[in-house]
Design an enzyme around this catalytic site. Structure first.
Site, PDB file in Angstrom:
ATOM      1  CG  ASP A 103      41.337  40.241  43.684  1.00  0.00           C
ATOM      2  OD1 ASP A 103      41.707  39.715  42.780  1.00  0.00           O
ATOM      3  OD2 ASP A 103      41.083  41.442  43.657  1.00  0.00           O
TER       4      ASP A 103
ATOM      5  CG  HIS B 211      37.692  34.330  37.996  1.00  0.00           C
ATOM      6  ND1 HIS B 211      36.584  35.147  38.785  1.00  0.00           N
ATOM      7  CD2 HIS B 211      38.514  35.200  37.700  1.00  0.00           C
ATOM      8  CE1 HIS B 211      36.922  36.369  38.807  1.00  0.00           C
ATOM      9  NE2 HIS B 211      38.051  36.365  38.038  1.00  0.00           N
TER      10      HIS B 211
ATOM     11  CD  GLU C 282      37.368  40.149  38.132  1.00  0.00           C
ATOM     12  OE1 GLU C 282      38.685  39.938  38.587  1.00  0.00           O
ATOM     13  OE2 GLU C 282      37.008  39.359  37.470  1.00  0.00           O
TER      14      GLU C 282
ATOM     15  CG  HIS D 139      42.242  36.958  40.145  1.00  0.00           C
ATOM     16  ND1 HIS D 139      41.415  37.704  41.023  1.00  0.00           N
ATOM     17  CD2 HIS D 139      41.721  37.228  38.766  1.00  0.00           C
ATOM     18  CE1 HIS D 139      40.431  38.230  40.333  1.00  0.00           C
ATOM     19  NE2 HIS D 139      40.511  37.997  39.009  1.00  0.00           N
ATOM     20  CD  GLU D 140      42.135  35.308  35.261  1.00  0.00           C
ATOM     21  OE1 GLU D 140      40.988  34.809  34.784  1.00  0.00           O
ATOM     22  OE2 GLU D 140      42.425  36.671  35.432  1.00  0.00           O
TER      23      GLU D 140
END
Length: 424
Positions: free
Chosen positions: A366, A288, A362, A284-285
């Site tokens: 995801d 970004h 976000e 997930h990070e």
């Protein structure tokens, strides 16, 4: 008749307090609901739900008191012209110690030093209660009173070391900037932000936490393999001893260009027994990064900073604005403080807009992790983080829309569970 800037600022502060208190009351009502949202039924245990509910309500009660005291103090400081009084007293102090009070840099540093002492004194009771009562009551606080005050002293020392040169530079730029003041101020803050982002993880963060390389093993191999598959330039992989202060958990990444680092809280590793859950959180990070969210956010901040400085240059020579707040001179630092107060309405709108963008990011991160095949693990990881951090299970939609930079868990799980659209 001159416009009553001071009264307008105080009036808007009170209006915003009333509005945000209304949202807080809506959220408080949601927190009192005795049942889980349908999406979380069978996912979150009843025991964890009851603990989360109790923790959230305790924090909510504390928040009401803290915000009420804060609005009282802030309004009183402005209404009774405490700032101009304290500015004069700080000048008297400079003279008392044998220095030249006409030197704006020395006068400003004395003023800010007094403000820092006042802030530490007034905020200390709330910090102590939050840490050693609210957090401790629910099993989160792990730090001793000695560690608490040691961190506070370190923070003050850093402010004393870093503050004077930064403040001095800003004053000189404003005094010498002329027609290009906004550009010079923005350029200075841009360079400063890059320097601080470089120095903070290397010199400042280690003053408060211990960073150790993640030991060799299956977890490290999986994270390195994931980073390599995405061409993420991972240089170092750390574990931080967050457990020395709190049992809350997290993970983050930082660094410029080809020098990226990932940091895992030791509490995250302890709480997520399945490595796949941790890897999914990292995916997930990395989403970004891959989707350029960090770059977009940085650019947005730079644009907003430039616009703020542009607005400041338009009002900094307004004698009526200074006089409305009780000042008969126009110090640089006071001009910046007054300007920040006058744009409070705009700041709230910008903050709301940034939260909307952040929540969108976000969902995208995801979806990125889901596309990599981590849907099930990410879902389990998010649930685990929600449970272990005792985050609010029931949220008011108005409150979350206004305050949350991350979507509530229910919305994230619904998005993860939603079938992907098939390409035509």
């Amino acid at each position: 008749m001159e416009f009553p800037f001071l009264e307008a600022v105080i009036g808007f502060m009170i209006l915003m307090y009333i509005f945000e208190t209304y949202l807080d009351l809506r959220q408080h009502t949601a927190l009192k609901l005795p049942t889980l949202p349908k999406t979380l039924e069978g996912v979150i245990s009843q025991e964890k739900f009851e603990k989360s509910r109790a923790y959230s309500l305790d924090k909510s009660h504390f928040h009401f008191i803290h915000e009420f005291v804060t609005i009282l103090m802030d309004s009183a400081i402005l209404f009774f012209r405490v700032l101009p009084w304290f500015w004069k007293r700080s000048g008297d102090f400079v003279t008392l110690v044998g220095l030249n009070a006409e030197n704006e840099i020395l006068h400003t540093l004395a003023f800010l030093g007094g403000v820092m002492i006042w802030s530490q004194i007034t905020d200390l009771p709330f910090s102590l209660y939050s840490t050693f009562v609210v957090e401790a009551r629910h099993g989160f606080n792990k730090q001793t009173i000695w560690l608490f005050f040691r961190d506070m002293v370190k923070g003050i020392c850093l402010a004393v070391i870093l503050g004077p040169p930064i403040v001095s530079a800003i004053i000189v730029i404003v005094q010498k900037g002329g027609a290009y003041l906004a550009i010079y101020l923005w350029a200075f803050m841009f360079v400063l932000s890059l320097v601080m982002m470089t120095l903070y993880p290397v010199l400042i963060a280690p003053l408060f936490n211990k960073f150790t390389p993640l030991p060799e093993g299956e977890l490290r191999q999986k994270i390195e393999k994931l980073a390599s598959s995405l061409k993420f330039p991972l240089k170092k992989l750390f574990v931080v001893d967050g457990s020395t202060r709190s049992s809350h958990s997290n993970a983050y990444m930082y660094g410029f260009f080809k020098n990226k680092r990932i940091v895992l809280y030791d509490t995250l590793i302890q709480q997520c027994k399945d490595d796949e859950e941790i890897v999914a959180v990292i995916a997930h990070e990395l989403g970004h990064w891959k989707l350029n969210h960090t770059m977009y956010s940085f650019i947005a901040v730079q644009i907003l900073t430039f616009l703020q400085f542009g607005g400041y240059t338009l009002v900094r020579n307004s004698s009526s604005l200074f006089q409305s707040f009780g000042f008969d001179t126009q110090p640089v630092i006071i001009g910046l403080i007054i300007f920040q107060h006058t744009i409070i309405p705009l700041q709230h709108l910008v903050s709301f807009a940034l939260n909307l963008v952040s929540r969108s990011f976000e969902f995208q991160a995801d979806a990125f992790a889901k596309k990599l095949g981590y849907a099930s693990a990410l879902r389990a990881g998010l649930v685990k983080l929600q449970e272990e951090n005792l985050s609010a299970m029931n949220t008011d939609p108005w409150y979350s829309a206004y305050h949350y930079s991350h979507p509530p868990l229910v919305e994230r799980l619904d998005a993860i569970d939603k079938p992907d659209k098939k390409a035509d």
